[in-house]
Write an enzyme that holds these catalytic residues in place. Structure first.
Site, PDB file in Angstrom:
ATOM      1  N   ARG A 169      96.379  34.811 141.087  1.00 25.53           N
ATOM      2  CA  ARG A 169      97.574  35.290 140.372  1.00 25.53           C
ATOM      3  C   ARG A 169      98.406  34.117 139.857  1.00 25.53           C
ATOM      4  O   ARG A 169      98.957  34.159 138.763  1.00 25.53           O
ATOM      5  CB  ARG A 169      98.404  36.212 141.280  1.00 25.53           C
ATOM      6  CG  ARG A 169      97.774  37.609 141.386  1.00 25.53           C
ATOM      7  CD  ARG A 169      98.300  38.387 142.578  1.00 25.53           C
ATOM      8  NE  ARG A 169      99.713  38.619 142.522  1.00 25.53           N
ATOM      9  CZ  ARG A 169     100.487  38.751 143.601  1.00 25.53           C
ATOM     10  NH1 ARG A 169      99.974  38.655 144.820  1.00 25.53           N
ATOM     11  NH2 ARG A 169     101.759  38.974 143.455  1.00 25.53           N
TER      12      ARG A 169
ATOM     13  N   LYS B 128     111.185  37.920 141.598  1.00 29.07           N
ATOM     14  CA  LYS B 128     111.568  38.651 140.386  1.00 29.07           C
ATOM     15  C   LYS B 128     111.914  40.117 140.655  1.00 29.07           C
ATOM     16  O   LYS B 128     112.912  40.608 140.166  1.00 29.07           O
ATOM     17  CB  LYS B 128     110.411  38.682 139.368  1.00 29.07           C
ATOM     18  CG  LYS B 128     110.140  37.413 138.640  1.00 29.07           C
ATOM     19  CD  LYS B 128     109.176  37.665 137.483  1.00 29.07           C
ATOM     20  CE  LYS B 128     107.876  38.331 137.870  1.00 29.07           C
ATOM     21  NZ  LYS B 128     107.014  37.561 138.753  1.00 29.07           N
TER      22      LYS B 128
ATOM     23  N   ARG C  65     104.064  37.482 153.004  1.00 35.89           N
ATOM     24  CA  ARG C  65     104.139  38.873 152.558  1.00 35.89           C
ATOM     25  C   ARG C  65     102.788  39.564 152.730  1.00 35.89           C
ATOM     26  O   ARG C  65     102.679  40.775 152.585  1.00 35.89           O
ATOM     27  CB  ARG C  65     104.535  38.838 151.064  1.00 35.89           C
ATOM     28  CG  ARG C  65     105.060  40.111 150.493  1.00 35.89           C
ATOM     29  CD  ARG C  65     105.769  39.829 149.176  1.00 35.89           C
ATOM     30  NE  ARG C  65     104.839  39.818 148.051  1.00 35.89           N
ATOM     31  CZ  ARG C  65     105.228  39.647 146.771  1.00 35.89           C
ATOM     32  NH1 ARG C  65     106.501  39.480 146.479  1.00 35.89           N
ATOM     33  NH2 ARG C  65     104.355  39.656 145.798  1.00 35.89           N
TER      34      ARG C  65
ATOM     35  N   ARG D 202     103.260  39.588 129.883  1.00 32.39           N
ATOM     36  CA  ARG D 202     102.593  38.564 130.694  1.00 32.39           C
ATOM     37  C   ARG D 202     101.609  37.759 129.866  1.00 32.39           C
ATOM     38  O   ARG D 202     101.027  36.810 130.374  1.00 32.39           O
ATOM     39  CB  ARG D 202     101.830  39.247 131.816  1.00 32.39           C
ATOM     40  CG  ARG D 202     102.508  39.164 133.173  1.00 32.39           C
ATOM     41  CD  ARG D 202     101.515  39.739 134.145  1.00 32.39           C
ATOM     42  NE  ARG D 202     101.710  39.513 135.524  1.00 32.39           N
ATOM     43  CZ  ARG D 202     102.464  40.243 136.329  1.00 32.39           C
ATOM     44  NH1 ARG D 202     103.230  41.186 135.862  1.00 32.39           N
ATOM     45  NH2 ARG D 202     102.467  40.026 137.615  1.00 32.39           N
TER      46      ARG D 202
ATOM     47  N   ARG E 188     101.030  44.119 150.519  1.00 28.66           N
ATOM     48  CA  ARG E 188     100.487  44.499 149.225  1.00 28.66           C
ATOM     49  C   ARG E 188      99.011  44.144 149.153  1.00 28.66           C
ATOM     50  O   ARG E 188      98.610  43.093 149.640  1.00 28.66           O
ATOM     51  CB  ARG E 188     101.245  43.748 148.116  1.00 28.66           C
ATOM     52  CG  ARG E 188     102.316  44.563 147.458  1.00 28.66           C
ATOM     53  CD  ARG E 188     103.142  43.747 146.510  1.00 28.66           C
ATOM     54  NE  ARG E 188     102.375  43.229 145.381  1.00 28.66           N
ATOM     55  CZ  ARG E 188     102.942  42.724 144.290  1.00 28.66           C
ATOM     56  NH1 ARG E 188     104.252  42.678 144.203  1.00 28.66           N
ATOM     57  NH2 ARG E 188     102.211  42.266 143.304  1.00 28.66           N
TER      58      ARG E 188
HETATM   59  P1  AMP Z   1     103.531  42.411 139.754  1.00 23.92           P
HETATM   60  O1  AMP Z   1     104.072  43.431 140.688  1.00 23.92           O
HETATM   61  O2  AMP Z   1     104.365  42.241 138.522  1.00 23.92           O
HETATM   62  O3  AMP Z   1     103.211  41.106 140.427  1.00 23.92           O
HETATM   63  O4  AMP Z   1     102.123  42.985 139.223  1.00 23.92           O
HETATM   64  C1  AMP Z   1     101.060  43.240 140.111  1.00 23.92           C
HETATM   65  C2  AMP Z   1      99.730  43.288 139.339  1.00 23.92           C
HETATM   66  O5  AMP Z   1      99.780  44.349 138.350  1.00 23.92           O
HETATM   67  C3  AMP Z   1      99.403  42.045 138.532  1.00 23.92           C
HETATM   68  O6  AMP Z   1      98.796  41.033 139.313  1.00 23.92           O
HETATM   69  C4  AMP Z   1      98.472  42.602 137.473  1.00 23.92           C
HETATM   70  O7  AMP Z   1      97.180  42.857 137.988  1.00 23.92           O
HETATM   71  C5  AMP Z   1      99.114  43.951 137.159  1.00 23.92           C
HETATM   72  N1  AMP Z   1     100.131  43.839 136.083  1.00 23.92           N
HETATM   73  C6  AMP Z   1     101.477  44.018 136.187  1.00 23.92           C
HETATM   74  N2  AMP Z   1     102.088  43.822 135.002  1.00 23.92           N
HETATM   75  C7  AMP Z   1     101.105  43.490 134.128  1.00 23.92           C
HETATM   76  C8  AMP Z   1     101.087  43.140 132.749  1.00 23.92           C
HETATM   77  N3  AMP Z   1     102.230  43.085 132.032  1.00 23.92           N
HETATM   78  N4  AMP Z   1      99.895  42.858 132.176  1.00 23.92           N
HETATM   79  C9  AMP Z   1      98.741  42.910 132.879  1.00 23.92           C
HETATM   80  N5  AMP Z   1      98.685  43.220 134.180  1.00 23.92           N
HETATM   81  C10 AMP Z   1      99.850  43.511 134.809  1.00 23.92           C
END
Ligand code: AMP
Length: 186
Positions: free
Chosen positions: A140, A15, A125, A90, A129
Site C-alpha cells: 500500500r 486521514k 493496527r 488516488r 483490517r
Molecule cells: P483506504 O481506507 O482509503 O486506505 O482504502 C482501502 C483500500 O480500498 C485501498 O488499499 C484500495 O484497495 C481501495 N481503495 C480505496 N480508495 C480507492 C481509490 N480511490 N482507488 C482505488 N482503490 C481504492
C-alpha cells in the site's frame, strides 16, 4: 472557507480520523472510498466481490469502478453544498475524471508522517483490517508513492497547493494543526 476538500496522505497517516473530524466540524459529508468499498465487501455485493481480493493485496481497485462510486455519492443531496473526500482520487486518472466533472477543489490537505512511523502505526493496527498485515502494508505504501503522491504536484500546478500538515502527535494536536493551516491566509 472552501467547501470542497480533499485529504491526501499515505496509509496510516490518520486521514480517516482527521477527515471525519474536519467534515463534522464543517458540516459536510465525509466521503471515504475505502469505507464504501469495505462496506460493499462486508455486505457481499457484486462490487464487494470484485474489490475484496484487490484490497486484501493492497492494490488499487480499477479507476472506472471507483470513479463511478464517487460520481454517484457526490450526486446525493447532502453533497450539494460541499464534501470532504478521503482516499479519492488516488491516481492521476481519477483526479482528471473528477476535474472533468467540474468539481475543482478549494482545499487540499496533505497529511505527512515519516515512513518508519507509518510502518509502526500500521503494524499496531494489524488485525483490525484485512489489509493491515505486513506484506500488504508495504504494498500500500509503494502504491501510494507511485500512484498517489504525484497528485501533490498535479494540484499545485492547478493553483491548489496542498497545505502540508505534520501528522505526528495526538489526534487533537494534529486536528488543531489542520484547522490552523486552513484558516491561514494563502
Ligand atoms: P483506504 O481506507 O482509503 O486506505 O482504502 C482501502 C483500500 O480500498 C485501498 O488499499 C484500495 O484497495 C481501495 N481503495 C480505496 N480508495 C480507492 C481509490 N480511490 N482507488 C482505488 N482503490 C481504492
Amino acid at each position: 472557507m472552501g467547501r470542497r476538500l480533499l485529504f491526501l496522505g499515505p496509509p496510516g497517516a490518520g486521514k480517516g480520523t482527521q477527515a471525519a473530524m474536519l467534515a463534522g466540524a464543517l458540516g459536510v459529508p465525509h466521503v471515504s472510498t475505502g469505507e464504501i468499498l469495505r462496506r460493499a465487501v462486508a455486505e457481499g455485493t457484486e462490487l464487494g466481490r470484485r474489490a475484496e481480493a484487490i484490497m486484501a493485496a493492497g492494490d488499487l481497485v480499477p479507476d472506472d469502478i471507483v470513479v463511478a462510486i464517487v460520481r454517484e455519492r457526490l450526486a446525493a443531496d447532502d453533497a450539494a453544498c460541499g464534501y470532504l473526500l478521503d482516499g479519492f482520487p488516488r491516481t492521476l486518472n481519477q483526479a482528471e475524471a473528477l476535474d472533468a466533472g467540474g468539481d475543482a477543489f478549494e482545499i487540499v490537505v496533505l497529511l505527512s508522517v515519516p515512513e518508519a512511523e507509518l510502518l509502526s502505526r500500521l503494524a499496531a493496527r494489524a488485525g483490525g483490517r484485512a489489509d493491515d498485515n505486513e506484506e500488504t502494508i508495504r504494498r500500500r505504501l509503494e502504491v501510494y508513492r507511485k500512484e498517489t503522491e504525484p497528485l501533490v504536484t498535479y494540484y499545485a500546478a492547478r493553483g491548489v497547493s496542498p497545505a502540508e500538515v505534520d501528522g505526528v502527535g495526538t489526534i487533537e494536536d494534529v486536528f488543531a494543526r489542520i484547522v490552523l493551516a486552513l484558516v491561514k491566509p494563502a
